[in-house]
Design a protein around this motif. Structure first.
Motif, mmCIF file in Angstrom:
data_model
loop_
_atom_site.group_PDB
_atom_site.id
_atom_site.type_symbol
_atom_site.label_atom_id
_atom_site.label_comp_id
_atom_site.label_asym_id
_atom_site.label_seq_id
_atom_site.Cartn_x
_atom_site.Cartn_y
_atom_site.Cartn_z
ATOM 1 N N GLY A 92 0.765 -1.220 0.000
ATOM 2 C CA GLY A 92 0.000 0.000 0.000
ATOM 3 C C GLY A 92 0.799 1.274 0.000
ATOM 4 N N GLU A 93 2.094 1.227 -0.249
ATOM 5 C CA GLU A 93 2.924 2.413 -0.114
ATOM 6 C C GLU A 93 2.817 3.329 -1.320
ATOM 7 O OE1 GLU A 93 6.797 0.882 0.601
ATOM 8 O OE2 GLU A 93 6.511 0.752 2.752
ATOM 9 N N THR A 94 2.911 2.802 -2.504
ATOM 10 C CA THR A 94 2.891 3.633 -3.702
ATOM 11 C C THR A 94 2.522 2.785 -4.895
ATOM 12 O OG1 THR A 94 4.162 5.137 -5.097
ATOM 13 C CG2 THR A 94 5.349 3.269 -4.197
ATOM 14 N N VAL A 126 28.279 13.546 -6.455
ATOM 15 C CA VAL A 126 27.245 14.189 -5.635
ATOM 16 C C VAL A 126 27.727 15.564 -5.154
ATOM 17 C CG1 VAL A 126 26.075 14.069 -3.391
ATOM 18 C CG2 VAL A 126 26.065 12.081 -4.904
ATOM 19 N N LYS A 127 28.968 15.610 -4.703
ATOM 20 C CA LYS A 127 29.526 16.883 -4.236
ATOM 21 C C LYS A 127 29.664 17.873 -5.383
ATOM 22 C CE LYS A 127 33.194 18.763 -1.335
ATOM 23 N NZ LYS A 127 34.407 18.446 -0.526
ATOM 24 N N ALA A 128 30.109 17.397 -6.550
ATOM 25 C CA ALA A 128 30.283 18.279 -7.709
ATOM 26 C C ALA A 128 28.947 18.856 -8.176
ATOM 27 C CB ALA A 128 30.940 17.510 -8.850
ATOM 28 N N LEU A 129 27.862 18.099 -8.000
ATOM 29 C CA LEU A 129 26.536 18.558 -8.404
ATOM 30 C C LEU A 129 25.885 19.461 -7.360
ATOM 31 C CD1 LEU A 129 25.125 15.240 -9.937
ATOM 32 C CD2 LEU A 129 25.841 17.297 -11.173
ATOM 33 N N GLY A 130 26.582 19.656 -6.234
ATOM 34 C CA GLY A 130 26.044 20.507 -5.179
ATOM 35 C C GLY A 130 24.950 19.853 -4.371
ATOM 36 N N MET A 131 24.878 18.542 -4.425
ATOM 37 C CA MET A 131 23.871 17.802 -3.669
ATOM 38 C C MET A 131 24.453 17.359 -2.330
ATOM 39 S SD MET A 131 22.367 15.511 -6.851
ATOM 40 C CE MET A 131 20.835 15.033 -6.060
ATOM 41 N N LYS A 132 23.584 16.929 -1.442
ATOM 42 C CA LYS A 132 24.034 16.527 -0.105
ATOM 43 C C LYS A 132 23.430 15.179 0.257
ATOM 44 C CE LYS A 132 24.446 18.239 4.638
ATOM 45 N NZ LYS A 132 24.095 19.335 5.580
ATOM 46 N N MET A 133 24.268 14.291 0.760
ATOM 47 C CA MET A 133 23.788 12.984 1.184
ATOM 48 C C MET A 133 22.899 13.109 2.422
ATOM 49 S SD MET A 133 24.796 10.590 -0.836
ATOM 50 C CE MET A 133 24.436 9.157 0.190
ATOM 51 N N PRO A 134 21.839 12.281 2.507
ATOM 52 C CA PRO A 134 21.000 12.290 3.717
ATOM 53 C C PRO A 134 21.834 11.943 4.945
ATOM 54 C CG PRO A 134 19.985 11.008 1.956
ATOM 55 C CD PRO A 134 21.377 11.307 1.507
ATOM 56 N N GLY A 135 21.499 12.549 6.053
ATOM 57 C CA GLY A 135 22.254 12.296 7.275
ATOM 58 C C GLY A 135 21.465 11.578 8.345
ATOM 59 N N SER A 136 20.197 11.253 8.043
ATOM 60 C CA SER A 136 19.347 10.644 9.062
ATOM 61 C C SER A 136 19.707 9.176 9.292
ATOM 62 C CB SER A 136 17.876 10.744 8.657
ATOM 63 O OG SER A 136 17.611 9.959 7.517
ATOM 64 N N ARG A 137 19.427 8.724 10.483
ATOM 65 C CA ARG A 137 19.691 7.324 10.847
ATOM 66 C C ARG A 137 18.857 6.377 9.992
ATOM 67 N NH1 ARG A 137 17.425 3.708 14.619
ATOM 68 N NH2 ARG A 137 18.924 2.211 15.490
ATOM 69 N N ALA A 143 17.738 6.799 6.954
ATOM 70 C CA ALA A 143 18.257 6.721 5.587
ATOM 71 C C ALA A 143 19.461 5.798 5.519
ATOM 72 C CB ALA A 143 18.623 8.116 5.080
ATOM 73 N N TRP A 144 20.365 5.910 6.459
ATOM 74 C CA TRP A 144 21.574 5.081 6.409
ATOM 75 C C TRP A 144 21.308 3.631 6.780
ATOM 76 C CZ3 TRP A 144 25.871 5.707 3.871
ATOM 77 C CH2 TRP A 144 26.167 6.985 3.392
ATOM 78 N N LEU A 145 20.323 3.398 7.640
ATOM 79 C CA LEU A 145 19.912 2.007 7.886
ATOM 80 C C LEU A 145 19.366 1.398 6.602
ATOM 81 C CD1 LEU A 145 18.186 2.177 11.407
ATOM 82 C CD2 LEU A 145 20.313 0.989 10.810
ATOM 83 N N ALA A 146 18.595 2.197 5.851
ATOM 84 C CA ALA A 146 18.054 1.715 4.571
ATOM 85 C C ALA A 146 19.173 1.488 3.563
ATOM 86 C CB ALA A 146 17.035 2.717 4.022
ATOM 87 N N PHE A 147 20.183 2.378 3.534
ATOM 88 C CA PHE A 147 21.318 2.209 2.626
ATOM 89 C C PHE A 147 22.071 0.917 2.937
ATOM 90 C CE2 PHE A 147 21.707 7.086 2.116
ATOM 91 C CZ PHE A 147 20.832 7.073 1.042
ATOM 92 N N PHE A 148 22.301 0.651 4.232
ATOM 93 C CA PHE A 148 23.018 -0.571 4.602
ATOM 94 C C PHE A 148 22.189 -1.811 4.282
ATOM 95 C CE2 PHE A 148 25.965 2.133 6.911
ATOM 96 C CZ PHE A 148 27.152 1.429 6.817
ATOM 97 N N GLY A 149 20.877 -1.734 4.496
ATOM 98 C CA GLY A 149 20.018 -2.865 4.135
ATOM 99 C C GLY A 149 20.058 -3.137 2.650
ATOM 100 N N LEU A 165 9.709 6.833 -1.592
ATOM 101 C CA LEU A 165 8.828 7.333 -0.540
ATOM 102 C C LEU A 165 9.588 8.198 0.461
ATOM 103 C CD1 LEU A 165 6.795 4.075 0.140
ATOM 104 C CD2 LEU A 165 6.020 6.113 -1.075
ATOM 105 N N MET A 166 10.881 7.914 0.631
ATOM 106 C CA MET A 166 11.706 8.700 1.546
ATOM 107 C C MET A 166 12.166 10.005 0.904
ATOM 108 S SD MET A 166 13.952 5.524 3.120
ATOM 109 C CE MET A 166 14.839 6.474 4.366
ATOM 110 N N GLY A 167 11.856 10.183 -0.374
ATOM 111 C CA GLY A 167 12.220 11.411 -1.066
ATOM 112 C C GLY A 167 13.694 11.509 -1.407
ATOM 113 N N ILE A 168 14.361 10.368 -1.550
ATOM 114 C CA ILE A 168 15.802 10.350 -1.832
ATOM 115 C C ILE A 168 16.008 10.152 -3.333
ATOM 116 C CG2 ILE A 168 18.007 9.237 -1.342
ATOM 117 C CD1 ILE A 168 16.863 8.322 1.335
#
Length: 314
Positions: free
Chosen positions: A3-5, A61-72, A74-80, A185-188
């Protein structure tokens, strides 16, 4: 994930083109791994692939002026995602490829859409199994077997553990495809998701490669091996996963992982036009079956055929 999207069940032209490009990029990964495995152990190969890709994507990412998410979260999802989509399956495939023929490995890898149809049916509300999808996956898989050649199946039954490893990798890819839907859904953004995934994978694999492979004791690889390392990191991983997450966000896991049917197709076409190789009758037949399978899964050609049939009856 239920049911998410909602996900597009029929891919548009841009998504199909992106899928074709991804098949070319990932098709090269089998070649790159075959070159590296003669000189390097599996964990080192995989770490170099994701580690170099992480450096490239973080710099981009840095060259494009973007910033990596810093939330816990987001990074738990990245590691998963890194474990499901990179660290575990990459190691399984590379290790399996060192014990079985590449053709057989490609056929076993092509079971990914079958696993994905089942996993998506069980874990999502908008990617349920349909008759068209199941039939299309079956036809497409049969096409892969024909395309690569029945001779590739001769090794089936020997080196059983290596075959199980590649099959298990296909199941991990299926779960990763469904798991990865959460990033939209996390907007990343896809480029940030790809960067986070390979960064997390590199962090996980670094101590394993150091402890198991002791890479500092290895002989310095020759230039072709370094070229394969760079090709794998830049093309198959950095660019490949940006495309992967962009397609996943709109087309869904089942459509996305049809790429494993197209990977051997890309390899055959590249060999024909780039190396002057000639297609055999069975390869044309395999391409036809794969095309029919993709058409059945997409659904639109069948709908058009039914409309035409109905119009002629009237």
């Amino acid at each position: 994930m239920a049911g998410e999207t909602l996900i597009n069940h029929s891919m548009n032209r841009a998504e199909w083109l992106a899928l074709l490009l991804l098949s070319v990029l990932w098709g090269g990964s089998f070649f790159f791994a075959a070159v590296q495995i003669k000189a390097l152990p599996p964990f080192t190969i995989v770490f170099l692939r994701v580690g170099l890709a992480a450096v490239i994507l973080n710099a981009l990412v840095k060259a494009l002026g973007m910033k990596m998410p810093g939330s816990r979260s987001a990074w738990l999802a990245f590691f998963g995602m890194g474990l499901l989509n990179n660290a575990v399956p990459f190691c399984l495939v590379v290790w399996g490829q060192s014990h079985i023929a590449s053709g057989l490995a490609a056929i076993l890898n092509a079971t990914t859409p079958i696993s994905t149809v089942i996993v998506a049916h069980l874990l999502t509300d908008d990617e349920k199994m349909s008759g068209n999808r199941f039939l299309g996956v079956a036809i497409g898989f049969f096409g892969v077997v024909i395309l690569i050649g029945p001779d590739s199946l001769k090794g089936l039954g020997t080196n059983l553990l290596a075959q199980v490893a590649v099959l298990t990798a296909a199941i991990f890819y299926a779960f990763a495809g469904v798991y990865g839907r959460r990033f939209k859904l996390m907007g990343i953004e896809p480029i940030l998701t790809a960067t986070g995934q390979v960064t997390a994978s590199a962090i996980v694999l670094f101590p394993i490669a150091m402890l198991v492979d002791n890479p500092w004791t290895l002989t310095m690889p020759a230039l072709p091996v370094w070229e394969a390392i760079v090709g794998s990191a830049v093309l198959s991983t950095s660019l490949g996963y940006v495309l992967y997450f962009r397609i996943l966000a709109t087309a869904g896991a089942t459509n996305l992982l049809l790429v494993t049917f197209l990977i051997p197709v890309s390899a055959i076409i590249m060999g024909t036009f780039g190396l002057g190789e000639h297609l055999e009758v069975r390869q044309f037949a395999g391409l036809a079956f794969i095309g029919a399978g993709l058409a059945a899964i997409d659904g639109r050609p069948l709908t058009l055929f039914r409309r035409l049939a109905h119009a002629t009856r009237i």
